[in-house]
Design a protein around this motif. Structure first.
Motif, mmCIF file in Angstrom:
data_model
loop_
_atom_site.group_PDB
_atom_site.id
_atom_site.type_symbol
_atom_site.label_atom_id
_atom_site.label_comp_id
_atom_site.label_asym_id
_atom_site.label_seq_id
_atom_site.Cartn_x
_atom_site.Cartn_y
_atom_site.Cartn_z
ATOM 1 N N SER A 1 0.828 -1.206 0.000
ATOM 2 C CA SER A 1 0.000 0.000 0.000
ATOM 3 C C SER A 1 0.863 1.257 0.000
ATOM 4 C CB SER A 1 -0.920 0.018 1.222
ATOM 5 O OG SER A 1 -1.781 -1.093 1.206
ATOM 6 N N GLU A 2 1.965 1.238 0.735
ATOM 7 C CA GLU A 2 2.865 2.395 0.757
ATOM 8 C C GLU A 2 3.527 2.589 -0.603
ATOM 9 O OE1 GLU A 2 3.197 4.372 3.557
ATOM 10 O OE2 GLU A 2 1.615 3.044 4.298
ATOM 11 N N LEU A 3 4.013 1.492 -1.177
ATOM 12 C CA LEU A 3 4.812 1.592 -2.396
ATOM 13 C C LEU A 3 3.956 1.999 -3.593
ATOM 14 C CD1 LEU A 3 7.155 -1.524 -2.044
ATOM 15 C CD2 LEU A 3 7.463 0.786 -1.190
ATOM 16 N N ILE A 4 2.773 1.372 -3.699
ATOM 17 C CA ILE A 4 1.924 1.642 -4.867
ATOM 18 C C ILE A 4 1.523 3.122 -4.913
ATOM 19 C CG2 ILE A 4 -0.368 1.187 -5.816
ATOM 20 C CD1 ILE A 4 1.451 -1.063 -6.401
ATOM 21 N N THR A 5 1.160 3.674 -3.758
ATOM 22 C CA THR A 5 0.756 5.085 -3.756
ATOM 23 C C THR A 5 1.944 5.971 -4.097
ATOM 24 O OG1 THR A 5 1.108 5.033 -1.393
ATOM 25 C CG2 THR A 5 -1.152 4.898 -2.152
ATOM 26 N N CYS A 6 3.090 5.704 -3.504
ATOM 27 C CA CYS A 6 4.236 6.578 -3.693
ATOM 28 C C CYS A 6 4.697 6.593 -5.145
ATOM 29 C CB CYS A 6 5.383 6.150 -2.784
ATOM 30 S SG CYS A 6 6.860 7.131 -3.019
ATOM 31 N N PHE A 7 4.745 5.411 -5.756
ATOM 32 C CA PHE A 7 5.313 5.359 -7.105
ATOM 33 C C PHE A 7 4.266 5.489 -8.188
ATOM 34 C CE2 PHE A 7 8.522 3.459 -4.409
ATOM 35 C CZ PHE A 7 9.618 4.220 -4.788
ATOM 36 N N SER A 8 2.999 5.723 -7.814
ATOM 37 C CA SER A 8 2.063 6.165 -8.847
ATOM 38 C C SER A 8 1.563 7.571 -8.513
ATOM 39 C CB SER A 8 0.919 5.169 -9.031
ATOM 40 O OG SER A 8 0.371 4.813 -7.797
ATOM 41 N N ARG A 9 2.155 8.195 -7.517
ATOM 42 C CA ARG A 9 1.867 9.587 -7.155
ATOM 43 C C ARG A 9 0.377 9.821 -7.025
ATOM 44 N NH1 ARG A 9 6.105 10.360 -5.119
ATOM 45 N NH2 ARG A 9 5.565 12.537 -4.870
#
Lengths: 220, 542
Positions: free
Chosen positions: B271-279
């Motif tokens: 959940s952290e990674l997906i949001t961060c790297f799709s802005r």
């Protein structure tokens, strides 16, 4: 970052990771309850296994239960309940700033814990003489099938685990009684007293469940 | 997110440079240092568990098991299972990443009980050493599940010692869970309400509940096994009136929820990674948050699906089958929400994101094949075959290890103050993905065709697929070896990390890399939701 004076910190008991005493109190209380939840599940595993076998072998478990010294069990219940009362009184006393009464009540509670262990030791000795120890000269009188032995295995395992908890509780009660005597606690700061109290009540409640589970299986 | 001035990078006084003495590490109460201690410890265990797996895969190159004898093979898969489950997967994300990140994410100086936190590492290490002692002295051959009556009455290997080690390390995971529950409840900084928490914390919270409520049952079950083994009490021995299936109930009451201990933290990382790297804001925040709790809750009610062929009553099997389908629903909710978050995001494929995408794909395959196994009829066909092995490795390795690797790369700059080499990161992420699929996809087919698990030899017609699997395992080994090298390399030679190299939301990025001893110069306040990427200015240069 707030810079705190270590002398004040020692005096108030506030650990550095907390902002203030109410936060620390909340954390300690929640932590203790979570720990007790863990303990309940640990004893819960034993109670579950016991119940499964009791449902399978109701008669043999009644026979096994009749070997136990019911009156020692009941007497010990009274002793533990009384000691819980003294722990409650100790918490009450320190909330009103009475260090002396708190120390005294904690020591009395611990002493009653020792009485409990003393009675339990007498009971264990009598049990062993009657050959109720499943892994050492096992020869109970009367009906003796495998399931009766199973009952006694659980009796030793459950009361043994409980006795370990009582022993730890006594050490904790005496330790905090000593700190209380030194004047570590007051109306503001008495988290540890409350927490050791919670633990002791838990140990008490476990026994309240052990008594009917093990000693009072057969009516009359 | 905060009202702080932009923090300086490469602070002189961080948690690492504070003191270099060995004792300052061994007696530390700093959650960040304890996280690092765990990192070093579980990496060692991962290598040992991997070594056992390597020997197994090599042995399975030929149908007759050319490398080791049957008894040795039994010990190898037990060693692999015990180490990987209890000494790597269970502590991986919670005890390493969680310990490091949780107080930072909630804007606290430390966890609620720092001393217990240190104690948990000691218990873990002692438990690990005890279990390793058993393995060095001759090993255990029961499988990681210790099924009775074999483990209590027949196995003449070091069951007692191994069980003791696992029990001791179990208390460490109880303490970690307890610490997280209390920390998340009571130590959030001003303005950080429950529904502003990063989703990683929701999943760790759910994980902690399982740790606290399931692990004690394992402890008492192993204690019963140990007592029966030493004293011959007959608790699980049919000849003495005991019931071996009762052991399975007690064991899986822990071990099935433990599966969720091993996957929920990985889901939080994703959940952290997906949001961060799709802005982008996360899609369906509260659905993801509550699906974690739903998984924790239903996870406690499905243990019976491990015993469909162990003489369970038909009706209880129906119930467990149905509940096992139900537990798949919150997992699916997560996958759909992550995918919806990706939709129309400005996606960039840095190493952590590659791992996150790998997680989604592989976890989905692991989850869907789990539904095959939850079906009463299908389960009879593939029970105890390589289909089961492939299924849970898609969850545990394809899911959790991917999540762990993603988390390690994502937070590596924060933990060490250094960037890892991006090209090597991407290369090894691809290597792991390819190696993993080549190792475990053939095992689905092998299992479906009927190759049973836990045998050191097999019928000749299975050889081609087994050779493929072993080839994949060697690629996978390279994929895991590379990060070990370049991450260690980066400690000295990696470029210095900025405070917020990914332009991520989250309080942990508001402090220096690496953080100072007490995490923040002043306690931050939060005034907006998590993942407010839509409110962030376009980053000038990553």
């Amino acid at each position: 970052m707030r810079v705190k004076n270590t002398a004040i910190e020692w005096e108030t008991g506030l650990a550095q990771q907390f902002d203030d005493l109410p936060q620390q109190h909340e954390a300690a209380t929640l932590g203790m309850w979570v720990f007790l939840a863990t303990e309940i599940l640990m004893f819960g595993g034993l109670f579950t296994a016991f119940t499964a076998y009791r449902a399978t072998y109701p008669h043999a478990f009644e026979v096994g239960s009749e070997h136990l010294y019911r009156w020692i069990g009941v007497g010990n219940t009274a002793v533990l309940l009384l000691s819980s009362l003294f722990v409650a009184l100790a918490v009450h006393a320190i909330k009103h700033g009475d260090n002396r009464a708190c120390t005294r009540d904690l020591v009395v509670a611990a002493a009653l814990g020792v009485v409990f262990l003393g009675l339990k030791s007498i009971e264990y000795t009598l049990d062993i003489r009657e050959g109720l120890l499943p892994w050492y000269h096992f020869h109970p009188e009367g009906a003796n099938d495998a399931a009766t032995k199973l009952f006694l295995v659980f009796y030793w395992f459950m009361t043994g685990l409980h006795a370990v908890h009582v022993t730890i509780g006594i050490v904790l009660l005496l330790f905090f009684a000593a700190l209380c005597r030194r004047g570590e606690y007051d109306t503001e700061w008495h988290n540890p007293i409350e927490m050791v109290g919670l633990y002791w009540h838990f140990v008490d409640i476990v026994w309240i469940f052990l008594l009917p589970t093990l000693y009072l299986i057969k009516p009359g | 997110m905060t009202t702080l001035p932009a923090p300086l990078s490469g602070s002189e006084h961080n948690y690492l440079s504070r003191d270099y003495h060995v004792l300052s590490w061994l007696l530390t109460k700093d959650h960040k240092r304890i996280g690092i201690l765990y990192l070093v410890t579980i990496t060692a265990f991962f290598l040992l568990g991997g070594l056992a797996a390597t020997l197994m895969r090599l042995n399975l190159l030929t149908p007759n098991g050319w490398l080791v004898e049957g008894a040795t093979y039994n010990k190898l898969f037990t060693m692999h299972g015990v180490i990987m489950v209890w000494f790597f997967l269970v502590p991986a994300v919670p005890a390493v990443i969680g310990n490091f990140i949780v107080p930072l994410m909630i804007g606290a100086r430390d966890v609620a009980f720092p001393r217990l936190n240190l104690l948990s590492w000691y218990l873990f290490t002692i438990g690990g050493i005890v279990a390793l002692t058993a393995m060095v002295r001759g090993g255990v051959d029961t499988g990681w599940t210790f099924y009775t009556p074999y483990s209590t009455g027949y196995a003449n290997t070091y069951v007692f010692l191994t069980a003791t080690g696992i029990m001791i390390s179990g208390f460490s995971s109880i303490l970690t869970g307890l610490n997280f529950i209390v920390t998340i409840h009571t130590m959030r900084c001003p303005g950080l309400t429950w529904f502003r928490l990063p989703l990683f914390l929701w999943s760790l919270y759910a994980t902690s509940i399982i740790m606290v409520l399931a692990t004690p049952v394992l402890a008492i079950t192993l204690a019963l096994v140990a007592a029966e083994r030493m004293l011959g009490l007959g608790i699980f021995d049919p000849a003495a009136g005991g019931d071996p299936v009762l052991f399975q109930h007690l064991f899986w009451f822990y071990s099935h929820p433990a599966v969720y201990i091993m996957i929920l933290p990985g889901m939080g990382v994703v959940s952290e990674l997906i949001t961060c790297f799709s802005r982008k804001r996360v899609f369906g925040y509260s659905f993801i948050a509550f699906s974690s709790l739903a998984i924790a809750f239903f996870g406690f009610l499905v243990w019976g699906h491990h015993m469909f062929v162990a003489g369970e009553s038909t009706y209880i099997a129906f119930a467990f089958s149905l509940l096992s389908y139900i537990v798949a629903v919150p997992s699916a909710i997560k996958v759909f929400n992550w995918t919806a978050t990706l939709y129309k995001g400005s996606i960039s494929l840095e190493t952590p994101m590659l791992y996150a995408l790998g997680f989604i794909g592989l976890f989905t395959m692991g989850g869907l094949t789990g539904l095959f196994l939850a079906a009463l009829g299908m389960d009879v066909h593939v029970h105890d075959t390589y289909f089961v092995i492939a299924h849970f490795h898609y969850i545990m390795v394809g899911g959790m290890v991917m999540g762990y690797m993603g988390a390690l790369h994502f937070w590596w700059p924060k933990m060490t103050g250094r960037m890892y080499p991006e090209w090597w990161g991407r290369f090894s992420a691809f290597t792991i993905f390819i190696g993993f699929n080549l190792t475990f996809f053939p095992q689905f087919i092998l299992g479906y065709l009927g190759m049973p698990r836990r045998y050191h030899a097999y019928a000749p017609e299975f050889q081609t697929l087994n050779v493929m699997s072993t080839a994949g395992a060697s690629i996978l080994a390279v994929g895991y070896f590379l990060p070990l090298c370049y991450l260690i390399w980066s400690l000295r030679y990696g470029p210095l990390a900025k405070a917020n190299p990914w332009n991520a939301t989250g309080l942990e990025w508001q402090t220096t890399s690496p953080p100072p001893e007490h995490n923040f110069e002043s306690i931050p306040t939060v005034d907006q939701e998590a993942y407010a990427y839509h409110l962030m200015e376009v980053p000038d240069a990553r």
